[in-house]
Motif scaffolding. Sequence first.
Motif, PDB file in Angstrom:
ATOM      1  N   ILE A 201      46.308  53.217  36.692  1.00  0.00           N
ATOM      2  CA  ILE A 201      45.964  54.041  37.454  1.00  0.00           C
ATOM      3  C   ILE A 201      44.975  53.700  38.390  1.00  0.00           C
ATOM      4  O   ILE A 201      44.920  53.726  40.093  1.00  0.00           O
ATOM      5  CB  ILE A 201      45.644  55.539  37.144  1.00  0.00           C
ATOM      6  CG1 ILE A 201      47.128  55.147  36.159  1.00  0.00           C
ATOM      7  CG2 ILE A 201      45.500  56.181  38.621  1.00  0.00           C
ATOM      8  CD1 ILE A 201      46.680  56.817  35.705  1.00  0.00           C
ATOM      9  N   ALA A 202      43.988  53.507  38.497  1.00  0.00           N
ATOM     10  CA  ALA A 202      42.515  53.598  39.046  1.00  0.00           C
ATOM     11  C   ALA A 202      42.192  52.187  39.242  1.00  0.00           C
ATOM     12  O   ALA A 202      41.303  51.322  40.003  1.00  0.00           O
ATOM     13  CB  ALA A 202      41.913  53.989  38.698  1.00  0.00           C
ATOM     14  N   THR A 203      43.363  50.665  39.417  1.00  0.00           N
ATOM     15  CA  THR A 203      42.994  49.591  39.607  1.00  0.00           C
ATOM     16  C   THR A 203      42.106  49.104  40.255  1.00  0.00           C
ATOM     17  O   THR A 203      42.985  49.454  41.725  1.00  0.00           O
ATOM     18  CB  THR A 203      43.995  48.750  39.044  1.00  0.00           C
ATOM     19  OG1 THR A 203      45.296  49.049  39.895  1.00  0.00           O
ATOM     20  CG2 THR A 203      45.086  49.180  37.366  1.00  0.00           C
ATOM     21  N   GLY A 204      41.467  48.616  40.674  1.00  0.00           N
ATOM     22  CA  GLY A 204      40.674  48.318  41.687  1.00  0.00           C
ATOM     23  C   GLY A 204      40.158  49.346  42.477  1.00  0.00           C
ATOM     24  O   GLY A 204      38.915  49.531  43.784  1.00  0.00           O
ATOM     25  N   ALA A 205      39.428  50.405  42.853  1.00  0.00           N
ATOM     26  CA  ALA A 205      39.125  51.677  42.818  1.00  0.00           C
ATOM     27  C   ALA A 205      37.645  51.370  42.958  1.00  0.00           C
ATOM     28  O   ALA A 205      36.754  51.153  41.895  1.00  0.00           O
ATOM     29  CB  ALA A 205      39.128  52.467  41.829  1.00  0.00           C
ATOM     30  N   GLY A 206      37.055  51.501  44.007  1.00  0.00           N
ATOM     31  CA  GLY A 206      35.786  51.064  44.763  1.00  0.00           C
ATOM     32  C   GLY A 206      35.184  49.734  44.309  1.00  0.00           C
ATOM     33  O   GLY A 206      34.155  49.564  44.758  1.00  0.00           O
TER      34      GLY A 206
ATOM     35  N   HIS B  82      34.393  47.314  46.501  1.00  0.00           N
ATOM     36  CA  HIS B  82      33.871  47.060  47.361  1.00  0.00           C
ATOM     37  C   HIS B  82      33.892  45.869  48.070  1.00  0.00           C
ATOM     38  O   HIS B  82      33.465  44.324  48.189  1.00  0.00           O
ATOM     39  CB  HIS B  82      31.829  46.973  47.835  1.00  0.00           C
ATOM     40  CG  HIS B  82      31.206  47.342  48.442  1.00  0.00           C
ATOM     41  ND1 HIS B  82      30.966  46.688  49.793  1.00  0.00           N
ATOM     42  CD2 HIS B  82      31.047  48.832  49.536  1.00  0.00           C
ATOM     43  CE1 HIS B  82      30.800  46.826  50.836  1.00  0.00           C
ATOM     44  NE2 HIS B  82      30.702  47.898  50.743  1.00  0.00           N
TER      45      HIS B  82
ATOM     46  N   GLN C 170      32.195  43.437  50.205  1.00  0.00           N
ATOM     47  CA  GLN C 170      31.504  42.971  50.295  1.00  0.00           C
ATOM     48  C   GLN C 170      30.556  41.756  49.297  1.00  0.00           C
ATOM     49  O   GLN C 170      29.774  41.613  49.237  1.00  0.00           O
ATOM     50  CB  GLN C 170      30.372  43.123  51.220  1.00  0.00           C
ATOM     51  CG  GLN C 170      31.024  43.017  52.828  1.00  0.00           C
ATOM     52  CD  GLN C 170      30.432  44.064  53.524  1.00  0.00           C
ATOM     53  OE1 GLN C 170      29.615  44.926  53.254  1.00  0.00           O
ATOM     54  NE2 GLN C 170      30.791  44.076  54.827  1.00  0.00           N
ATOM     55  N   LEU C 171      30.551  42.959  48.003  1.00  0.00           N
ATOM     56  CA  LEU C 171      30.785  42.723  46.611  1.00  0.00           C
ATOM     57  C   LEU C 171      30.888  41.083  46.163  1.00  0.00           C
ATOM     58  O   LEU C 171      32.395  41.208  46.553  1.00  0.00           O
ATOM     59  CB  LEU C 171      29.696  43.849  45.627  1.00  0.00           C
ATOM     60  CG  LEU C 171      29.040  45.090  46.612  1.00  0.00           C
ATOM     61  CD1 LEU C 171      28.756  46.541  45.347  1.00  0.00           C
ATOM     62  CD2 LEU C 171      27.931  44.455  47.278  1.00  0.00           C
TER      63      LEU C 171
ATOM     64  N   VAL D 232      32.105  44.547  37.119  1.00  0.00           N
ATOM     65  CA  VAL D 232      30.834  45.378  36.434  1.00  0.00           C
ATOM     66  C   VAL D 232      30.745  46.822  36.896  1.00  0.00           C
ATOM     67  O   VAL D 232      31.086  47.824  35.508  1.00  0.00           O
ATOM     68  CB  VAL D 232      29.495  44.576  36.410  1.00  0.00           C
ATOM     69  CG1 VAL D 232      28.561  46.206  35.747  1.00  0.00           C
ATOM     70  CG2 VAL D 232      29.455  43.820  35.877  1.00  0.00           C
ATOM     71  N   LEU D 233      30.625  46.775  38.287  1.00  0.00           N
ATOM     72  CA  LEU D 233      31.338  48.406  38.454  1.00  0.00           C
ATOM     73  C   LEU D 233      32.246  49.593  37.694  1.00  0.00           C
ATOM     74  O   LEU D 233      32.420  50.455  37.954  1.00  0.00           O
ATOM     75  CB  LEU D 233      31.424  48.512  39.757  1.00  0.00           C
ATOM     76  CG  LEU D 233      30.980  50.047  40.677  1.00  0.00           C
ATOM     77  CD1 LEU D 233      29.611  50.783  39.992  1.00  0.00           C
ATOM     78  CD2 LEU D 233      30.949  49.970  42.299  1.00  0.00           C
TER      79      LEU D 233
ATOM     80  N   ALA E 188      32.819  50.039  34.603  1.00  0.00           N
ATOM     81  CA  ALA E 188      32.061  50.825  34.463  1.00  0.00           C
ATOM     82  C   ALA E 188      32.821  52.688  34.844  1.00  0.00           C
ATOM     83  O   ALA E 188      32.791  53.227  34.252  1.00  0.00           O
ATOM     84  CB  ALA E 188      30.635  51.262  35.347  1.00  0.00           C
ATOM     85  N   ILE E 189      33.405  52.272  35.667  1.00  0.00           N
ATOM     86  CA  ILE E 189      34.083  53.796  36.572  1.00  0.00           C
ATOM     87  C   ILE E 189      35.020  53.811  35.953  1.00  0.00           C
ATOM     88  O   ILE E 189      35.948  55.446  35.256  1.00  0.00           O
ATOM     89  CB  ILE E 189      34.619  53.254  37.941  1.00  0.00           C
ATOM     90  CG1 ILE E 189      33.175  52.980  38.944  1.00  0.00           C
ATOM     91  CG2 ILE E 189      35.652  54.082  38.419  1.00  0.00           C
ATOM     92  CD1 ILE E 189      34.272  52.921  40.645  1.00  0.00           C
ATOM     93  N   LEU E 190      35.974  52.966  34.981  1.00  0.00           N
ATOM     94  CA  LEU E 190      37.121  53.135  33.889  1.00  0.00           C
ATOM     95  C   LEU E 190      36.113  53.154  33.035  1.00  0.00           C
ATOM     96  O   LEU E 190      37.317  54.016  31.941  1.00  0.00           O
ATOM     97  CB  LEU E 190      37.828  51.867  34.109  1.00  0.00           C
ATOM     98  CG  LEU E 190      38.948  51.505  35.555  1.00  0.00           C
ATOM     99  CD1 LEU E 190      39.663  50.369  34.508  1.00  0.00           C
ATOM    100  CD2 LEU E 190      39.296  52.736  35.908  1.00  0.00           C
TER     101      LEU E 190
END
Lengths: 302, 259
Positions: free
Chosen positions: B93-98, B100, B102-103, B110-111, B114-116
């Motif tokens: 559902i939230a694939t790729g949410a958040g 960034h 530029q990172l 990793v981020l 963690a969100i998931l």
Amino acid sequence: MTDLAADPVSQAPVDEADLPPLVAPSSRTGLKAVVQRRYLLKLLVRREISARYQGSVLGLMWSYINPLSQFCIYFFVMGVIFNLHKSIPNFAIHIFSAIVIVHFFTETMGAGTRSIVRNRQIVQKMAMPREMFPVATMLTSLYHVGPQLVILVVACGLSGWVPDAYGMASLVVGIAIIMLLGTGFALLLSAANVFFRDVGSAVNIFMNLIRFGVPMIYSYEMVQTRFGSFAQYYLYNPIADAVLLFQRAFWVGTVDPSNPQQPVMPEHLLGWGVSMVGVSIVVLGIGQVIFSRLEGKIPERL
Amino acid sequence: MVDSIRVENVTKTFTRRYQRTLKQITVAKTRGQKTLDEFNAIDDVSFTIEQGESIGLMGLNGSGKSTLLKMINGVMRPDTGSILTRGTISGLIATGAGFHPQLSGRDNLVLNAAILGMSEKETKRKFDAIVDFAGLEDKLDGQVGHYSSGESARLGFAIAIHVDSDIFLADEVLAVGDKPFRAKCMERMLEIRDSGRTLFYVSHSAATVRRMCTRVLILDKGRLVFDGKPAKGITYLGYDEDETENPIDLDENDIGADI
Ligand SMILES: Nc1ncnc2c1ncn2[C@@H]1O[C@H](COP(=O)(O)OP(=O)(O)O)[C@@H](O)[C@H]1O
Ligand SMILES: [Mg+2]
């Protein structure tokens, strides 16, 4: 419509007591849940720190250019043109210790207000304590306070600073006030900003006012001589207290005892500070309650 | 068997706002036009899903499938009625949410993990498997902003599909990525189904639903109009004619149907 019998996948008897309970999937929110997911919080803060100035030539330097430029403006306009540096000893340190606090607060509140809208991609898709975002902004701003403190300490050292225990306690209390108060405002405003994007603009006006409500370009002594016993009402402003605590920690110790102009601080400053920590906790509590009220509708209004 | 998802008389009302600024609202009000309009995106829906079932959720665009999934996921709350779930939830559902731009891919991985809901340990343990699944070993230290849209989608998928959970939700997912990657995802979904986790899958593709699901729910304008065997559900929708022989090797028409 009633053709319900689906093929059971496994026939093994399952003991319900061994399984996690049935709960509402949206139940784990609030500041407590943020603390429980501190690994994610840490990563969000790290992302904000490393992403904020990526691609700009000066990078992290911008975090210092902003307060330093303010410093120069206030120092030259107020100090040199209005001659305040004659009436306030070590005027530069007086201003800079105030700027560090004010900048910490305005950064927390400004970026905090936009934090939910900016992270809408995540907020709309994942169930997580959404307090995470305002809190992460506060911690990011706190991170930027570090190097400013280093500048401040070096400047104090050069001016013959004598640190003392009371001053160090004031430092801690001052930071605590802004952390709590800033998070409280950021919570409230970040949720409100989802429903009325005007909030972001209104906050900017408010932040301009803050600079004049704290002893930065004038000293507490001036407040006292001008308002006499009413000066204590000035102390009901927690940001002013935080600034005074910071000046108590740094500026006061840099003024030579033989100097005829001695810094004036309110009586029982640390006591005021501790009470303001209490006030800030109340503000944070109110922020959390309002946030929780609004939160349910946030994903659909983004 | 034990309940995994219990949905009871759930209604979700959305407000359509036609005007936003004060000026527009005033003008509309003086002309006697409507400034807002309420409708039920989900209308009194009830069902119970047992642990280990795999459900296909079908229905036309705008029938409320995503809204229902968001409520099961806990992103939105029902206005009336209740939703209860057992255990942890993850999904596509939230694939790729958040992400960034530029990172680097590594930092974003990793981020996003963690969100998931992955812990630090879990991420470390699965890191190589995720990178391998995404097939992005050589680009891992490059900015995600420089990935092609398929590549960043693949990274998002790879992370999401590696999260352990009791309930797995997927919302119209197989529309992204190239053909080999889609086949890999499909295989992985079958694995998830066979591992006894509850699978809740939104799709327009009759072939995949037939292959994946033990039960079909159909929404129409927010109401649950069918709950039963996949074959009957597909007939109900009149999707029979889209059948493909081998659902893992989805052909282009079928993918189109999944968007
Ligand atoms: N946040 C929202 N505010 C107002 N209306 C919405 C919102 N989200 C979805 N809708 C509307 O609700 C209906 C159902 O949407 P959705 O659940 O996304 O449908 P589906 O996934 O079945 O295509 C649509 O008419 C859509 O326009
Ligand atoms: Mg949808």
